[in-house]
Design a protein around this motif. Structure first.
Motif, PDB file in Angstrom:
ATOM      1  N   ARG A  75       0.842  -1.197   0.000  1.00 38.65           N
ATOM      2  CA  ARG A  75       0.000   0.000   0.000  1.00 38.65           C
ATOM      3  C   ARG A  75       0.874   1.242   0.000  1.00 38.65           C
ATOM      4  O   ARG A  75       1.737   1.409   0.860  1.00 38.65           O
ATOM      5  CB  ARG A  75      -0.914  -0.010   1.223  1.00 38.65           C
ATOM      6  CG  ARG A  75      -1.567   1.329   1.538  1.00 38.65           C
ATOM      7  CD  ARG A  75      -2.672   1.664   0.562  1.00 38.65           C
ATOM      8  NE  ARG A  75      -3.398   2.861   0.983  1.00 38.65           N
ATOM      9  CZ  ARG A  75      -3.359   4.030   0.352  1.00 38.65           C
ATOM     10  NH1 ARG A  75      -2.628   4.179  -0.746  1.00 38.65           N
ATOM     11  NH2 ARG A  75      -4.064   5.056   0.803  1.00 38.65           N
ATOM     12  N   TYR A  76       0.679   2.117  -1.018  1.00 38.50           N
ATOM     13  CA  TYR A  76       1.435   3.365  -1.123  1.00 38.50           C
ATOM     14  C   TYR A  76       0.501   4.541  -0.897  1.00 38.50           C
ATOM     15  O   TYR A  76      -0.558   4.631  -1.539  1.00 38.50           O
ATOM     16  CB  TYR A  76       2.084   3.498  -2.494  1.00 38.50           C
ATOM     17  CG  TYR A  76       3.173   2.486  -2.772  1.00 38.50           C
ATOM     18  CD1 TYR A  76       4.484   2.714  -2.348  1.00 38.50           C
ATOM     19  CD2 TYR A  76       2.893   1.311  -3.455  1.00 38.50           C
ATOM     20  CE1 TYR A  76       5.479   1.790  -2.606  1.00 38.50           C
ATOM     21  CE2 TYR A  76       3.891   0.375  -3.711  1.00 38.50           C
ATOM     22  CZ  TYR A  76       5.174   0.620  -3.287  1.00 38.50           C
ATOM     23  OH  TYR A  76       6.165  -0.295  -3.541  1.00 38.50           O
ATOM     24  N   LYS A  77       0.866   5.432  -0.013  1.00 39.41           N
ATOM     25  CA  LYS A  77       0.107   6.666   0.183  1.00 39.41           C
ATOM     26  C   LYS A  77       0.579   7.693  -0.837  1.00 39.41           C
ATOM     27  O   LYS A  77       1.279   8.654  -0.520  1.00 39.41           O
ATOM     28  CB  LYS A  77       0.287   7.184   1.610  1.00 39.41           C
ATOM     29  CG  LYS A  77      -0.460   6.369   2.653  1.00 39.41           C
ATOM     30  CD  LYS A  77      -0.458   7.054   4.012  1.00 39.41           C
ATOM     31  CE  LYS A  77      -1.372   6.319   4.993  1.00 39.41           C
ATOM     32  NZ  LYS A  77      -1.417   6.993   6.315  1.00 39.41           N
ATOM     33  N   ASP A 137       2.697   2.468   3.272  1.00 34.94           N
ATOM     34  CA  ASP A 137       1.902   2.490   4.490  1.00 34.94           C
ATOM     35  C   ASP A 137       2.011   1.118   5.146  1.00 34.94           C
ATOM     36  O   ASP A 137       1.296   0.185   4.800  1.00 34.94           O
ATOM     37  CB  ASP A 137       0.451   2.821   4.146  1.00 34.94           C
ATOM     38  CG  ASP A 137      -0.429   2.934   5.388  1.00 34.94           C
ATOM     39  OD1 ASP A 137       0.124   2.957   6.504  1.00 34.94           O
ATOM     40  OD2 ASP A 137      -1.666   2.990   5.236  1.00 34.94           O
ATOM     41  N   VAL A 148      -7.366  -6.881  -0.248  1.00 40.44           N
ATOM     42  CA  VAL A 148      -7.338  -5.678  -1.089  1.00 40.44           C
ATOM     43  C   VAL A 148      -8.566  -4.818  -0.811  1.00 40.44           C
ATOM     44  O   VAL A 148      -8.461  -3.592  -0.657  1.00 40.44           O
ATOM     45  CB  VAL A 148      -7.252  -6.050  -2.586  1.00 40.44           C
ATOM     46  CG1 VAL A 148      -7.483  -4.817  -3.461  1.00 40.44           C
ATOM     47  CG2 VAL A 148      -5.901  -6.665  -2.907  1.00 40.44           C
ATOM     48  N   ILE A 205      -8.186  -2.991   2.498  1.00 38.70           N
ATOM     49  CA  ILE A 205      -7.237  -1.877   2.442  1.00 38.70           C
ATOM     50  C   ILE A 205      -7.833  -0.697   1.675  1.00 38.70           C
ATOM     51  O   ILE A 205      -7.740   0.456   2.105  1.00 38.70           O
ATOM     52  CB  ILE A 205      -5.914  -2.322   1.799  1.00 38.70           C
ATOM     53  CG1 ILE A 205      -5.217  -3.355   2.682  1.00 38.70           C
ATOM     54  CG2 ILE A 205      -4.999  -1.127   1.552  1.00 38.70           C
ATOM     55  CD1 ILE A 205      -3.994  -3.992   2.039  1.00 38.70           C
ATOM     56  N   VAL A 206      -8.457  -0.986   0.532  1.00 39.13           N
ATOM     57  CA  VAL A 206      -9.005   0.075  -0.314  1.00 39.13           C
ATOM     58  C   VAL A 206     -10.083   0.855   0.421  1.00 39.13           C
ATOM     59  O   VAL A 206     -10.174   2.088   0.294  1.00 39.13           O
ATOM     60  CB  VAL A 206      -9.567  -0.526  -1.620  1.00 39.13           C
ATOM     61  CG1 VAL A 206     -10.438   0.487  -2.349  1.00 39.13           C
ATOM     62  CG2 VAL A 206      -8.434  -0.970  -2.531  1.00 39.13           C
ATOM     63  N   HIS A 247      -9.283   4.328   2.424  1.00 36.79           N
ATOM     64  CA  HIS A 247      -8.780   5.621   1.961  1.00 36.79           C
ATOM     65  C   HIS A 247      -9.743   6.274   0.989  1.00 36.79           C
ATOM     66  O   HIS A 247     -10.733   5.685   0.573  1.00 36.79           O
ATOM     67  CB  HIS A 247      -7.373   5.484   1.360  1.00 36.79           C
ATOM     68  CG  HIS A 247      -7.292   4.670   0.108  1.00 36.79           C
ATOM     69  ND1 HIS A 247      -7.193   3.301   0.104  1.00 36.79           N
ATOM     70  CD2 HIS A 247      -7.277   5.056  -1.197  1.00 36.79           C
ATOM     71  CE1 HIS A 247      -7.119   2.867  -1.143  1.00 36.79           C
ATOM     72  NE2 HIS A 247      -7.169   3.913  -1.953  1.00 36.79           N
ATOM     73  N   ARG A 269      -0.107  -3.712  -5.963  1.00 37.36           N
ATOM     74  CA  ARG A 269       0.252  -2.412  -5.395  1.00 37.36           C
ATOM     75  C   ARG A 269      -0.988  -1.527  -5.363  1.00 37.36           C
ATOM     76  O   ARG A 269      -1.628  -1.308  -6.392  1.00 37.36           O
ATOM     77  CB  ARG A 269       1.360  -1.754  -6.223  1.00 37.36           C
ATOM     78  CG  ARG A 269       2.669  -2.534  -6.207  1.00 37.36           C
ATOM     79  CD  ARG A 269       3.744  -1.846  -7.049  1.00 37.36           C
ATOM     80  NE  ARG A 269       3.378  -1.802  -8.458  1.00 37.36           N
ATOM     81  CZ  ARG A 269       3.549  -2.806  -9.294  1.00 37.36           C
ATOM     82  NH1 ARG A 269       4.074  -3.950  -8.865  1.00 37.36           N
ATOM     83  NH2 ARG A 269       3.185  -2.703 -10.557  1.00 37.36           N
ATOM     84  N   ILE A 270      -1.305  -1.020  -4.176  1.00 37.41           N
ATOM     85  CA  ILE A 270      -2.498  -0.192  -3.989  1.00 37.41           C
ATOM     86  C   ILE A 270      -2.061   1.260  -3.778  1.00 37.41           C
ATOM     87  O   ILE A 270      -1.383   1.579  -2.804  1.00 37.41           O
ATOM     88  CB  ILE A 270      -3.322  -0.679  -2.790  1.00 37.41           C
ATOM     89  CG1 ILE A 270      -3.706  -2.156  -2.979  1.00 37.41           C
ATOM     90  CG2 ILE A 270      -4.570   0.185  -2.610  1.00 37.41           C
ATOM     91  CD1 ILE A 270      -4.356  -2.778  -1.767  1.00 37.41           C
ATOM     92  N   ASP A 304      -3.306   5.614  -4.071  1.00 38.82           N
ATOM     93  CA  ASP A 304      -4.479   6.422  -3.743  1.00 38.82           C
ATOM     94  C   ASP A 304      -5.509   6.413  -4.860  1.00 38.82           C
ATOM     95  O   ASP A 304      -6.716   6.517  -4.600  1.00 38.82           O
ATOM     96  CB  ASP A 304      -4.069   7.870  -3.446  1.00 38.82           C
ATOM     97  CG  ASP A 304      -3.334   8.005  -2.120  1.00 38.82           C
ATOM     98  OD1 ASP A 304      -3.410   7.066  -1.311  1.00 38.82           O
ATOM     99  OD2 ASP A 304      -2.691   9.050  -1.903  1.00 38.82           O
ATOM    100  N   ILE A 346      -5.000   0.598  -8.595  1.00 41.13           N
ATOM    101  CA  ILE A 346      -4.422  -0.664  -8.138  1.00 41.13           C
ATOM    102  C   ILE A 346      -3.662  -1.261  -9.310  1.00 41.13           C
ATOM    103  O   ILE A 346      -4.143  -1.245 -10.452  1.00 41.13           O
ATOM    104  CB  ILE A 346      -5.520  -1.640  -7.665  1.00 41.13           C
ATOM    105  CG1 ILE A 346      -6.271  -1.055  -6.462  1.00 41.13           C
ATOM    106  CG2 ILE A 346      -4.922  -2.998  -7.300  1.00 41.13           C
ATOM    107  CD1 ILE A 346      -7.485  -1.873  -6.055  1.00 41.13           C
TER     108      ILE A 346
END
Length: 469
Positions: A231-233, A245, A266, A269-270, A273, A313-314, A316, A319
């Motif tokens: 997970r990338y912010k 993150d 997934v 996590i999604v 945000h 990779r998730i 903002d 995906i």
């Protein structure tokens, strides 16, 4: 040559499961009246595709109810067996067994067809291929069609590779296979069934056997059988370690568990945000069907000979799902929705036998993924071959044009700048967004705020205010 799998006595539950089977891309049922020549057409069609199974001795009667009516004796099927023997000369991808059950008449012939390593022809030299629940002819005088079939075949598949020195019990005594046999196949013991499906070769389980039926395939096939979730912010084109993150999450288990757990994680996590929309920040939402089909496709069609895990990779605003391996055979970025190629034909076929399989609609999964995105007003996913992997991009980009999104945003907000517009639309290029603003100003849809210049430039809705001359 044909593999003789003998006569198998099955119980009443197994008989009921056979009678409840539905014809599909991998399964067909026929009455004993089918001629040997016509049976050869159906069986070779399976072998020229991804393989499958065919039961001879099952009648279909009123209201879709089937009836067990097998051959009076095994010898009564000799004519069918002889034709199949001639068609599969030099090819060991067909297995024949006869099923006998309590309280039902005769022997049902059960044919297990693997994807053949050669092009199979019928008694008159014709070529057929199984597509969905039907067989389609291949034009033998068409170089293009025959060559395409040759590409589909491949010389070998990694899924059939035996894993030497691995105990058979890894797959024959696992909780996964025990549950599977009880619920999905008309036999009572796992090991004979695994052997009948060529999941045990030369005394060793194959890669496909481990992926499907070992409780922890990752112990046997490290670096090629798990899924990593990061997970990338950030909404930038590339993710960097300082934007992560938390730590990467590793999903493990047999393929059915792998898909189910990865999709659930997934979604979890999604849901945590938000994304910029014309109406302001809103919770991110992707269709669960899209996430399921993209992950399923990555797991079932990846190249397992490459020692790299699938990576999700998730970001903002999107995906990304990496599936090791290039587009197989004749499949390309432009035709993958229309063409089918089972790189791992045995895995695809057998996972479809699990209760509530992840690939319920064979050949329609990606179409479903695209359709569900459009239904909620988002652009469809994109599959791109990048080096030795296929990357699926699921972007939170609206189907509306950039201009429509900017105008809608300005109807709810006082101003917009280049950075905010890129965040809104998902566009990665600052210059492309600048050109969009310029076109909109020429059309007098927006105007630049005269009090803000340089990097602080913002845009307002409507034409610029008129000044007295």
């Amino acid at each position: 040559m044909i593999r003789d799998l003998g006569v198998v006595d099955v119980d009443a539950d197994a008989v009921a499961r056979v009678l409840a089977l539905q014809e599909s891309h991998f399964l067909d049922l026929k009455a004993i009246e089918i001629t040997p020549v016509k049976l050869g057409v159906h069986v070779t069609a399976f072998g020229n595709a991804a393989g499958g199974e065919l039961y001879v001795g099952v009648d279909e009667i009123d209201a879709g109810q089937r009836k067990w009516r097998g051959f009076s004796s095994v010898e009564d099927a000799n004519g069918h067996v002889q034709v199949l023997h001639d068609l599969f000369q030099g090819d060991d991808t067909l297995g024949i067994q006869f099923l006998r059950g309590p309280g039902v008449p005769g022997f049902v012939m059960h044919l297990v067809v693997e994807k053949s390593r050669q092009i199979l022809t019928t008694t008159d030299g014709s070529i057929y291929i199984r597509v969905s629940a039907q067989r389609l002819p291949v034009k033998v005088n068409s170089h293009e069609e025959v060559e395409r079939l040759r590409l589909d075949k491949g010389l070998a598949t990694y899924e059939d590779m035996p894993i030497k020195d691995l105990p058979i019990e890894t797959v024959s005594d696992s909780l996964t296979v025990t549950t599977f046999v009880v619920e999905a196949v008309p036999v009572s013991e796992a090991e004979p069934w695994l052997r009948s499906q060529r999941l045990i070769i030369d005394g060793s389980p194959t890669v496909a056997a481990v992926l499907l039926f070992a409780d922890e395939p990752q112990v046997v096939l490290p670096k090629r059988s798990a899924i990593k979730i990061l997970r990338y912010k950030s909404a930038k084109a590339e993710g960097h370690r300082d934007q992560m993150d938390g730590d990467p999450i590793t999903i493990e288990g047999s393929l059915t568990d792998l898909i189910r757990k990865a999709v659930a994680k997934v979604i979890e996590i999604v849901e945590g945000h938000t994304v910029q929309t014309p109406s302001g920040l809103q919770p991110v939402a992707y269709p669960p069907e899209t996430l399921h089909e993209i992950v399923t496709n990555a797991v079932l069609h990846r190249d397992y000979s490459i020692a790299t895990d699938i990576q999700i990779r998730i970001f903002d605003n999107r995906i990304e799902v990496d599936s090791p391996g290039k587009f197989p055979g004749h499949v390309t970025e432009s035709n993958f929705l229309d063409e089918q190629f089972a790189r791992n034909g045995k895995v695809v076929r057998l996972i479809n036998k699990f209760p509530d399989p992840p690939n319920k609609d064979v050949g329609e999964g990606l179409n479903t993924a695209f359709q569900k995105m459009r239904e909620i007003g988002l652009k469809p996913p994109q599959l791109v071959e990048e080096g030795n992997k296929i990357v699926a991009y699921i972007r939170h980009e609206r189907l509306a044009s950039y201009e429509e999104q900017i105008i809608e945003y300005l109807q709810n907000n006082d101003e917009i700048n280049n950075s905010k517009a890129r965040e809104l639309t998902g566009e990665g290029s600052e210059n492309k967004m600048k050109r969009t603003f310029e076109k909109m100003m020429e059309a007098q849809q927006i105007h630049r705020d005269p009090s803000r210049k340089g990097s602080a430039t913002t845009y307002l809705l409507g034409p610029p205010a008129k000044t007295d001359s």
